[in-house]
Design an enzyme around this catalytic site. Sequence first.
Site, short mmCIF file in Angstrom:
data_model
loop_
_atom_site.label_atom_id
_atom_site.label_comp_id
_atom_site.label_asym_id
_atom_site.label_seq_id
_atom_site.Cartn_x
_atom_site.Cartn_y
_atom_site.Cartn_z
N GLU A 102 0.85 -1.19 0.00
CA GLU A 102 0.00 0.00 0.00
C GLU A 102 0.88 1.23 0.00
O GLU A 102 1.74 1.39 0.87
CB GLU A 102 -0.81 0.03 1.31
CG GLU A 102 -2.24 -0.38 1.18
CD GLU A 102 -2.97 -0.16 2.51
OE1 GLU A 102 -2.98 0.97 3.02
OE2 GLU A 102 -3.49 -1.14 3.04
N GLU B 296 -5.60 9.53 9.72
CA GLU B 296 -4.25 9.17 10.14
C GLU B 296 -3.85 9.76 11.48
O GLU B 296 -4.21 10.88 11.81
CB GLU B 296 -3.23 9.65 9.09
CG GLU B 296 -3.55 9.26 7.66
CD GLU B 296 -3.68 7.77 7.42
OE1 GLU B 296 -3.35 6.97 8.33
OE2 GLU B 296 -4.13 7.40 6.33
#
Length: 259
Positions: A44, A55
């Site tokens: 990824e 995040e």
Amino acid sequence: MNKVQQAFANGKAFIPFITAGDPSLEITEQLVLKMAEEGADLIELGIPFSDPVAEGLVIQRADERALAGGATTDKLFDMVRRIRKVCNVPMAFMTYVNPIFTYGTDRFMKNCQETGIDAVIVPDVPFEEKEELMPFCSKYNVDLISLIAPTSHDRIRMIAREAQGFVYCVSSMGVTGVRQEISSEVGEMVKLVKEAKDIPCAIGFGISSPEQAAKMVQFSDGVIVGSAIVKIVEQYGVDCVPYVAEYVQMMKKAVQTVK
């Protein structure tokens, strides 16, 4: 079987995440090749973005470093093109809807197909709004990966029925980051997915140790590890490649021991 599902064809999958362009695009390229060599089943690549809502701080900082270093979506596509000349491991872009729209959705997915990106993971597009991307993904044969979380409840079966590639099971609420404890609800989530569709399930968010990884693959098809790797990159900068390689090797071994 499509390219993404091949990642799960040889037993439990180990899926590392790195932020593309951190510390530089050259190092990212080396990392991808090295992680593939050490047994990563799917890689990824995070497209750096100034407002990455899902995040934690580790990946936010990586995004900032990558952007400051001049990483752009076009440069990432060029990099993937180079990687594809020598490396066949399945690859996915992890990004947000804003960078895709800004780039132009059709152009973005077309470039994914042409450079060899097999899937996209877009955490800020809920299931109900995936039609904004789906037609373009279908047109260019790029899997749109569905995410489910412990709060998805009744929607899990519905999401699973339409899922492509694999289902990304978010192990806990909140943002990405390394965690000590990972909830047992994940096993329930995987069960609900499998009842709706025979599709691989990989667990992400918070996994960092071989013990956690081995535990998670007891009831899933693979694990996704991001923050723990991005931390190594942050710590060692341009010298990070051997350290990340060693970590990937160790994690791959941990998931492989589980049948």
